[in-house]
Every structure is written in structure tokens, then in C-alpha cells.
Motif scaffolding. Structure first.
Motif, mmCIF file in Angstrom:
data_model
loop_
_atom_site.group_PDB
_atom_site.id
_atom_site.type_symbol
_atom_site.label_atom_id
_atom_site.label_comp_id
_atom_site.label_asym_id
_atom_site.label_seq_id
_atom_site.Cartn_x
_atom_site.Cartn_y
_atom_site.Cartn_z
ATOM 1 N N VAL A 50 -7.470 2.454 4.359
ATOM 2 C CA VAL A 50 -6.656 3.633 4.648
ATOM 3 C C VAL A 50 -5.955 4.087 3.370
ATOM 4 O O VAL A 50 -5.875 5.285 3.080
ATOM 5 C CB VAL A 50 -5.631 3.346 5.764
ATOM 6 N N GLU A 51 -5.499 3.121 2.600
ATOM 7 C CA GLU A 51 -4.872 3.457 1.317
ATOM 8 C C GLU A 51 -5.864 4.187 0.409
ATOM 9 O O GLU A 51 -5.539 5.210 -0.187
ATOM 10 C CB GLU A 51 -4.366 2.175 0.636
ATOM 11 N N LEU A 65 -5.609 -1.772 6.085
ATOM 12 C CA LEU A 65 -4.652 -1.102 5.215
ATOM 13 C C LEU A 65 -5.298 -0.694 3.905
ATOM 14 O O LEU A 65 -5.082 0.405 3.393
ATOM 15 C CB LEU A 65 -3.462 -2.040 4.952
ATOM 16 N N ALA A 66 -6.124 -1.592 3.378
ATOM 17 C CA ALA A 66 -6.735 -1.322 2.076
ATOM 18 C C ALA A 66 -7.563 -0.036 2.114
ATOM 19 O O ALA A 66 -7.450 0.816 1.220
ATOM 20 C CB ALA A 66 -7.606 -2.499 1.660
ATOM 21 N N TYR A 99 0.858 -1.180 0.000
ATOM 22 C CA TYR A 99 0.000 0.000 0.000
ATOM 23 C C TYR A 99 0.894 1.230 0.000
ATOM 24 O O TYR A 99 1.266 1.737 1.059
ATOM 25 C CB TYR A 99 -0.922 -0.033 1.208
ATOM 26 N N LEU A 158 -5.099 12.727 -1.515
ATOM 27 C CA LEU A 158 -3.900 13.268 -2.172
ATOM 28 C C LEU A 158 -4.193 13.619 -3.627
ATOM 29 O O LEU A 158 -3.780 14.675 -4.120
ATOM 30 C CB LEU A 158 -2.752 12.249 -2.101
ATOM 31 N N GLN A 189 4.140 10.060 9.384
ATOM 32 C CA GLN A 189 3.079 10.973 9.834
ATOM 33 C C GLN A 189 1.970 10.229 10.566
ATOM 34 O O GLN A 189 1.448 10.701 11.565
ATOM 35 C CB GLN A 189 2.456 11.720 8.653
ATOM 36 N N LEU A 190 1.597 9.080 10.014
ATOM 37 C CA LEU A 190 0.490 8.340 10.608
ATOM 38 C C LEU A 190 0.806 7.895 12.035
ATOM 39 O O LEU A 190 -0.083 7.755 12.859
ATOM 40 C CB LEU A 190 0.160 7.105 9.745
ATOM 41 N N VAL A 219 0.826 4.474 -0.556
ATOM 42 C CA VAL A 219 0.581 5.742 0.129
ATOM 43 C C VAL A 219 0.693 5.568 1.635
ATOM 44 O O VAL A 219 1.349 6.354 2.328
ATOM 45 C CB VAL A 219 -0.804 6.315 -0.248
ATOM 46 N N VAL A 220 0.083 4.528 2.141
ATOM 47 C CA VAL A 220 0.207 4.250 3.568
ATOM 48 C C VAL A 220 1.679 4.091 3.929
ATOM 49 O O VAL A 220 2.158 4.629 4.921
ATOM 50 C CB VAL A 220 -0.565 2.976 3.963
ATOM 51 N N LEU A 275 3.376 7.441 4.019
ATOM 52 C CA LEU A 275 2.941 8.337 5.096
ATOM 53 C C LEU A 275 3.078 7.703 6.484
ATOM 54 O O LEU A 275 2.570 8.239 7.462
ATOM 55 C CB LEU A 275 1.489 8.771 4.860
ATOM 56 N N TYR A 279 -7.751 12.045 7.978
ATOM 57 C CA TYR A 279 -8.026 10.646 8.359
ATOM 58 C C TYR A 279 -8.345 10.547 9.842
ATOM 59 O O TYR A 279 -9.284 9.861 10.252
ATOM 60 C CB TYR A 279 -6.832 9.771 7.998
ATOM 61 N N ARG A 280 -7.582 11.264 10.644
ATOM 62 C CA ARG A 280 -7.819 11.184 12.086
ATOM 63 C C ARG A 280 -9.155 11.788 12.479
ATOM 64 O O ARG A 280 -9.908 11.225 13.265
ATOM 65 C CB ARG A 280 -6.670 11.862 12.823
ATOM 66 N N VAL A 285 -3.469 13.121 6.344
ATOM 67 C CA VAL A 285 -3.359 12.361 7.587
ATOM 68 C C VAL A 285 -4.243 12.967 8.680
ATOM 69 O O VAL A 285 -4.964 12.250 9.386
ATOM 70 C CB VAL A 285 -1.887 12.293 8.056
ATOM 71 N N LEU A 315 -6.462 7.811 1.907
ATOM 72 C CA LEU A 315 -5.361 8.771 1.770
ATOM 73 C C LEU A 315 -5.052 9.081 0.309
ATOM 74 O O LEU A 315 -4.878 10.247 -0.056
ATOM 75 C CB LEU A 315 -4.106 8.223 2.464
ATOM 76 N N SER A 316 -5.013 8.058 -0.513
ATOM 77 C CA SER A 316 -4.654 8.350 -1.910
ATOM 78 C C SER A 316 -5.772 9.134 -2.585
ATOM 79 O O SER A 316 -5.512 9.978 -3.439
ATOM 80 C CB SER A 316 -4.312 7.065 -2.666
ATOM 81 N N GLU A 374 0.200 15.903 2.230
ATOM 82 C CA GLU A 374 0.295 14.671 3.015
ATOM 83 C C GLU A 374 -0.181 14.895 4.444
ATOM 84 O O GLU A 374 -0.958 14.109 4.982
ATOM 85 C CB GLU A 374 1.738 14.159 2.999
ATOM 86 N N ASP A 375 0.296 15.978 5.044
ATOM 87 C CA ASP A 375 -0.102 16.240 6.425
ATOM 88 C C ASP A 375 -1.602 16.472 6.550
ATOM 89 O O ASP A 375 -2.238 16.029 7.506
ATOM 90 C CB ASP A 375 0.657 17.451 6.975
#
Lengths: 228, 228
Positions: free
Chosen positions: B119-120, B116-117, A188, B127, A197-198, A190-191, A194, B140-141, B137, B123-124, B133-134
DNA sequence: ACCTGAACACCGTTCAAGT
DNA sequence: ACCTGAACACCGTTCAAGT
């Protein structure tokens, strides 16, 4: 020996050994007594756990920074209360998820503010500060939702281990640097990129920001006339 | 018989009988086999539950309204994803709390978006839509926190019963009109007075509102240059 | 290759019995 | 009044044995 001693010992035991480690037999042992003796003070394990939850949130009453009634505006009042709940969560990270997962006594007693006493404090505080009834209720719902989401996530990154089952003396095992094994993460991109950061912990500042946002939303609520 | 069949049967069993009712022995029974036979397909109960969580969130892949990649802006993308998670939660209210309570594989795999899948994908997607990137992330939180808080509360007002222990065939018992018995409620005048408002279910509109607020916050995030 | 029986070390809980 | 022993009906899990 008393109900209160049983419950306090249970909290200490969970703090040390984790929720899945708590057993009537082991708790009795901790108190120098056979498990069967506990049934004199508590009707069963279910009720023990309810007692733990109640004791945890009621412990905020001892917190001098948490007010019974607003003295410096409703925002200050709610901020103090939120920090009080967070302090409890961080002091008992392994027990706090109980506050979220025990079935509430009523659907409108929402974790983590799930005692009549605290709901009363919350609502009457806001009413005294000029909220309409509907706005106060809406505020209660938004407030509990934000606290629950944030604190559950924050606490799970501390001593979590909270599942319905888990080994008692579980040795943490894997190098944290490579949790969720690296060969998979690499699939993955991108994960993977990052990762750094994560992994950073911004829980404290995220909490303040969510709280600030929430108070902003409440300010709007307060100034609306009708609330569907 | 296969690992997948075991896990799907476990989900169906939890949906029907509640989490505390799930037992290796009963699950075997459900599959017409002795409990010991399950260990050929799953290493233990812990891993079974992890499999249930994974299957639940991975089931969103079948959801046509959830996108793999933004096609109509990041806001549409995130709204669809949020509704997808909510649909899973409402379809499996008794299993969903597992998604929150199982210890995550890594501290940055946050419930309820804990694979993971996904989150990928998350995030992608951001982006590609111009988030730094920051900012991605941080988004996401904030996103996971809001979803978790809201959905856990919403689901607990449906078929909750999720504690570490609970009777299998628990008859719901008390008249809902008088849960958390009335004599106690009367001691809290504000709660008592606002009873009606507190009992109303606005989960759906609250969800939309929290989501909207969240997207507003994210718009700001996206336009900031530095993110501490 | 796949399942079972018997066994082990635990659970929560009841209840008659001890002191 | 308070605690215990023995018992009951369950757990998860192991492993040699069956087919």
C-alpha cells in the motif's frame, strides 16, 4: 423438518456465529436434533453449503425492486439487479463470501450471478434490449467481475471473519483505532499520513460509481458490431 | 526447519492438493516431522494461513517487472503491478483465494494489495506522479476492487476447489462438456443457445480491458480538484 | 533446543438399532 | 418414516516427557 428448514437455519446460524462456527453437530442442535438426522435432508456438508448459496441468490426473486425483464431500459434493469445482489450481500455479510468461494457448477456460471436462472434473466434481458449475443456475454462477464470485487470488499469490512477457520465466540478484541498495530504503521509514512482517508467508508458511493462506469462500458459494447 | 520453510511447504502443498487438503498433521508429515513440532515455528493454523498470504504477495518483490516506484509514468507503474499480482494468482490458483478471504488486518488493507508495504508503494508512487492524497486513496480502492473481482473469477476457472471443505483426492469426474447437467441447461433457452460463447476463455483480454478502463477512470480522478 | 506420545475436545459421516 | 447411539477416521492444540 425439511431440506429448506435446514438450509434457512444454516443461513441464520452463519449470520449469527460466522461461517467457521457452522458445524453439522451444532446445526442439528439448533434444530433440536442430533447431527446424524440432517443427513436425511442433505447429502453432506458440502451440499448444505451449496444449498445456502443457492438460497441466497434465489432470494432475490422475492425482491420487488429486481425485475425479471427490462421494463424501463436495460440500464435500469441492470441497476436494479445490482442493488438486489448488494442487498443480499449486506444482509448476510458473513455468508456472502460463500457465494464467491464455492466452486461454480460450470466455469461460465460466475459468482455472484451463479445460477442458471439468473444468467438466463440477465442474458435474455439484454438480448431483448438490442444487445448482440456476443455483447450480452461480454456484459455478463464485466458485470459479475465488478459486482464480485466490490461486494466482497464491502462485506469484508462488515462482519467478515470468513477464513477457513476461526473461533466461534471470537471477541473482537483490539481497539479498531489501532488495528494493524501502530508501531508498524509508523514505518510507512504515506500510509500513516493517509490513515484518516483510508479509513473512511465510501462503499455506497463507490458502488454507484463503479456501476455507472460499467454501464458506460456496456453502452459501447452494445454499439459495436463485432466482438472478438 | 524454520518458519519460512514451513510456510513455503504449505504453499507447495496447497498448490498440489488444494486448500482443504492442508492439515497441520499432513504438513508435518510433508516436512518429516510430527504435527506438534510445527507449533514451534507458527502459533497455530490461522497464523500459518496468514503467513501464506503474506508470503504470496510479498513474493512480488522478486518480480523484476514490478517497480518500487514509477519510472515511466504512473500508468506503466500500475500496469506492471497489476500484472505482477496476476502472475502470483495464476501461479498459485488454489492458494490465491486465501488472499481474498483471510480477514484483513485493517479495513483499509484491501485484498489483493493487503500489506502495508505494498500500500505504501502504491500510494507514494501515485503521489510522486501528481495525484492528490484523496485521488490516490480513491485510486487504491478502485484498483483493488477491479483486481480482486477479475483475478478471483479467473483463478476459479483454473484450479479452484476452494471451499471451506473438499475432498483431498477429488477426481475431477464429469466431462467438462456437460458440467451443470445438460437436462437442466435445456430449460434455459438463452443460456443454452449461448453456451459456446459463455464457455470461451477471454480472461487475458478482459483483464487488459478492465485495466485500461480503470486507468482511464484514474486519469479523471487525478485531474479533479476536490474528492468528496 | 528441538521433537514426540499421549491425550483432549472437537469434526464429518456410516450404519445398525430403536421407536 | 424418522431419529439416535455408538463407532470410525480424522481434526487442531496442549503439555509433560524424552533426547
Amino acid at each position: 423438518m425439511s431440506r429448506d428448514r435446514v438450509i434457512q437455519t444454516a443461513i441464520a446460524f452463519i449470520d449469527e456465529h460466522g461461517l467457521p462456527g457452522l458445524t453439522m453437530r451444532r446445526l442439528g442442535n439448533e434444530l433440536g436434533v442430533e447431527a446424524m438426522a440432517l443427513y436425511r435432508y442433505v447429502p453432506g456438508k458440502e451440499e448444505l453449503l451449496d444449498g445456502v448459496v443457492e438460497a441466497l441468490i434465489e432470494s432475490m426473486r422475492q425482491d420487488e425492486d429486481v425485475l425479471d425483464t427490462p421494463s424501463d431500459g436495460w440500464q435500469d434493469f441492470l441497476i436494479r439487479l445490482a442493488h438486489g445482489v448488494r442487498r443480499v450481500a449486506l444482509q448476510h455479510p458473513k455468508a456472502f463470501p460463500l457465494v464467491a468461494s464455492r466452486p461454480p457448477e460450470a466455469p461460465w456460471l460466475r459468482p455472484p450471478l451463479r445460477s442458471l436462472a439468473w444468467v438466463e434473466v440477465f442474458l435474455s434481458g439484454l438480448l431483448a434490449e438490442g444487445f448482440t449475443e456476443d455483447a450480452a456475454v461480454a456484459a455478463y462477464r464485466a458485470y459479475t467481475s465488478v459486482l464480485l470485487g466490490h461486494l466482497l470488499l464491502e462485506v469484508s469490512n462488515h462482519g467478515a471473519d470468513v477464513g477457513p477457520l476461526d473461533a466461534l465466540g471470537e471477541d473482537s478484541g483490539d481497539d479498531p483505532e489501532e488495528a494493524a498495530d501502530a508501531s508498524t504503521v509508523r514505518d510507512y509514512p504515506v500510509v500513516h499520513r493517509l490513515r484518516a482517508q483510508l479509513s473512511q467508508d465510501h462503499a455506497a458511493t463507490e458502488f454507484e460509481e463503479s456501476l455507472e462506469e460499467l454501464l458506460g462500458r456496456m453502452t459501447l459494447l452494445r454499439n459495436e458490431h463485432s466482438q472478438s
